[in-house]
Design a protein around this motif. Sequence first.
Motif, PDB file in Angstrom:
ATOM      1  N   ASP A 173     -32.070 -13.262 -17.450  1.00  0.00           N
ATOM      2  CA  ASP A 173     -31.535 -11.907 -17.345  1.00  0.00           C
ATOM      3  C   ASP A 173     -30.098 -11.948 -16.869  1.00  0.00           C
ATOM      4  O   ASP A 173     -29.752 -12.698 -15.967  1.00  0.00           O
ATOM      5  CB  ASP A 173     -32.362 -11.069 -16.355  1.00  0.00           C
ATOM      6  N   GLU A 174     -29.281 -11.107 -17.513  1.00  0.00           N
ATOM      7  CA  GLU A 174     -27.894 -10.994 -17.086  1.00  0.00           C
ATOM      8  C   GLU A 174     -27.815 -10.052 -15.897  1.00  0.00           C
ATOM      9  O   GLU A 174     -28.481  -9.027 -15.866  1.00  0.00           O
ATOM     10  CB  GLU A 174     -27.044 -10.435 -18.227  1.00  0.00           C
ATOM     11  N   VAL A 175     -27.002 -10.415 -14.931  1.00  0.00           N
ATOM     12  CA  VAL A 175     -26.801  -9.568 -13.762  1.00  0.00           C
ATOM     13  C   VAL A 175     -25.647  -8.635 -14.084  1.00  0.00           C
ATOM     14  O   VAL A 175     -24.546  -9.076 -14.407  1.00  0.00           O
ATOM     15  CB  VAL A 175     -26.491 -10.418 -12.504  1.00  0.00           C
ATOM     16  N   GLU A 176     -25.925  -7.334 -14.005  1.00  0.00           N
ATOM     17  CA  GLU A 176     -24.885  -6.353 -14.281  1.00  0.00           C
ATOM     18  C   GLU A 176     -23.969  -6.230 -13.070  1.00  0.00           C
ATOM     19  O   GLU A 176     -24.435  -6.060 -11.948  1.00  0.00           O
ATOM     20  CB  GLU A 176     -25.497  -4.999 -14.616  1.00  0.00           C
ATOM     21  N   GLU A 177     -22.674  -6.342 -13.347  1.00  0.00           N
ATOM     22  CA  GLU A 177     -21.695  -6.226 -12.276  1.00  0.00           C
ATOM     23  C   GLU A 177     -20.651  -5.204 -12.658  1.00  0.00           C
ATOM     24  O   GLU A 177     -20.430  -4.921 -13.831  1.00  0.00           O
ATOM     25  CB  GLU A 177     -21.002  -7.567 -12.017  1.00  0.00           C
ATOM     26  N   VAL A 178     -20.005  -4.667 -11.647  1.00  0.00           N
ATOM     27  CA  VAL A 178     -18.888  -3.756 -11.831  1.00  0.00           C
ATOM     28  C   VAL A 178     -17.765  -4.251 -10.933  1.00  0.00           C
ATOM     29  O   VAL A 178     -18.013  -4.739  -9.830  1.00  0.00           O
ATOM     30  CB  VAL A 178     -19.283  -2.298 -11.502  1.00  0.00           C
ATOM     31  N   THR A 179     -16.540  -4.196 -11.437  1.00  0.00           N
ATOM     32  CA  THR A 179     -15.395  -4.645 -10.656  1.00  0.00           C
ATOM     33  C   THR A 179     -14.514  -3.457 -10.338  1.00  0.00           C
ATOM     34  O   THR A 179     -14.119  -2.697 -11.230  1.00  0.00           O
ATOM     35  CB  THR A 179     -14.585  -5.705 -11.429  1.00  0.00           C
ATOM     36  N   VAL A 180     -14.243  -3.266  -9.058  1.00  0.00           N
ATOM     37  CA  VAL A 180     -13.402  -2.172  -8.586  1.00  0.00           C
ATOM     38  C   VAL A 180     -12.350  -2.764  -7.656  1.00  0.00           C
ATOM     39  O   VAL A 180     -12.693  -3.485  -6.708  1.00  0.00           O
ATOM     40  CB  VAL A 180     -14.234  -1.098  -7.839  1.00  0.00           C
ATOM     41  N   ASP A 181     -11.102  -2.487  -7.958  1.00  0.00           N
ATOM     42  CA  ASP A 181      -9.993  -2.994  -7.145  1.00  0.00           C
ATOM     43  C   ASP A 181     -10.059  -4.505  -6.958  1.00  0.00           C
ATOM     44  O   ASP A 181      -9.798  -5.038  -5.874  1.00  0.00           O
ATOM     45  CB  ASP A 181      -9.949  -2.288  -5.779  1.00  0.00           C
ATOM     46  N   SER A 219     -27.170  -3.658  -9.073  1.00  0.00           N
ATOM     47  CA  SER A 219     -28.502  -3.530  -8.471  1.00  0.00           C
ATOM     48  C   SER A 219     -28.456  -3.464  -6.943  1.00  0.00           C
ATOM     49  O   SER A 219     -29.400  -2.992  -6.311  1.00  0.00           O
ATOM     50  CB  SER A 219     -29.399  -4.691  -8.903  1.00  0.00           C
ATOM     51  N   GLU A 220     -27.360  -3.920  -6.356  1.00  0.00           N
ATOM     52  CA  GLU A 220     -27.249  -3.918  -4.896  1.00  0.00           C
ATOM     53  C   GLU A 220     -26.477  -2.706  -4.362  1.00  0.00           C
ATOM     54  O   GLU A 220     -26.308  -2.571  -3.147  1.00  0.00           O
ATOM     55  CB  GLU A 220     -26.574  -5.209  -4.433  1.00  0.00           C
ATOM     56  N   LEU A 221     -26.019  -1.843  -5.264  1.00  0.00           N
ATOM     57  CA  LEU A 221     -25.263  -0.667  -4.831  1.00  0.00           C
ATOM     58  C   LEU A 221     -26.197   0.456  -4.419  1.00  0.00           C
ATOM     59  O   LEU A 221     -27.376   0.481  -4.793  1.00  0.00           O
ATOM     60  CB  LEU A 221     -24.363  -0.187  -5.971  1.00  0.00           C
ATOM     61  N   SER A 222     -25.644   1.408  -3.692  1.00  0.00           N
ATOM     62  CA  SER A 222     -26.418   2.589  -3.303  1.00  0.00           C
ATOM     63  C   SER A 222     -26.728   3.414  -4.544  1.00  0.00           C
ATOM     64  O   SER A 222     -26.096   3.245  -5.608  1.00  0.00           O
ATOM     65  CB  SER A 222     -25.614   3.448  -2.316  1.00  0.00           C
ATOM     66  N   ALA A 223     -27.681   4.315  -4.418  1.00  0.00           N
ATOM     67  CA  ALA A 223     -28.047   5.184  -5.535  1.00  0.00           C
ATOM     68  C   ALA A 223     -26.840   6.002  -5.987  1.00  0.00           C
ATOM     69  O   ALA A 223     -26.616   6.182  -7.191  1.00  0.00           O
ATOM     70  CB  ALA A 223     -29.196   6.100  -5.134  1.00  0.00           C
ATOM     71  N   GLU A 224     -26.044   6.475  -5.054  1.00  0.00           N
ATOM     72  CA  GLU A 224     -24.858   7.255  -5.388  1.00  0.00           C
ATOM     73  C   GLU A 224     -23.846   6.416  -6.177  1.00  0.00           C
ATOM     74  O   GLU A 224     -23.284   6.870  -7.181  1.00  0.00           O
ATOM     75  CB  GLU A 224     -24.202   7.808  -4.130  1.00  0.00           C
ATOM     76  N   ALA A 225     -23.639   5.181  -5.747  1.00  0.00           N
ATOM     77  CA  ALA A 225     -22.698   4.301  -6.441  1.00  0.00           C
ATOM     78  C   ALA A 225     -23.214   3.959  -7.831  1.00  0.00           C
ATOM     79  O   ALA A 225     -22.440   3.928  -8.797  1.00  0.00           O
ATOM     80  CB  ALA A 225     -22.464   3.031  -5.619  1.00  0.00           C
TER      81      ALA A 225
END
Length: 67
Positions: free
Chosen positions: A2-10, A17-23
């Motif tokens: 499985d690929e781990v979904e990531e997001v890059t900010v700044d 998967s480790e972010l808050s529900a809001e994020a």
Amino acid sequence: MDEVEEVTVDGVSYRVSELSAEAREQVNNLKFVETEMAALNSRLAVYTTARNAYEQALRAALPRSIQ
């Protein structure tokens, strides 16, 4: 695997998967908007092509001026 979904900010990468529900909701909002923008850009390309063709057809339909 499985690929781990990531997001890059700044310049910092985060596992979604480790972010808050809001994020995670904001990540989904960004994905939606980016998809819509891509669709609009595709439509704009089609309209630009059509406009260019109509302009060319207009030029061909105009009377030739003698100079």
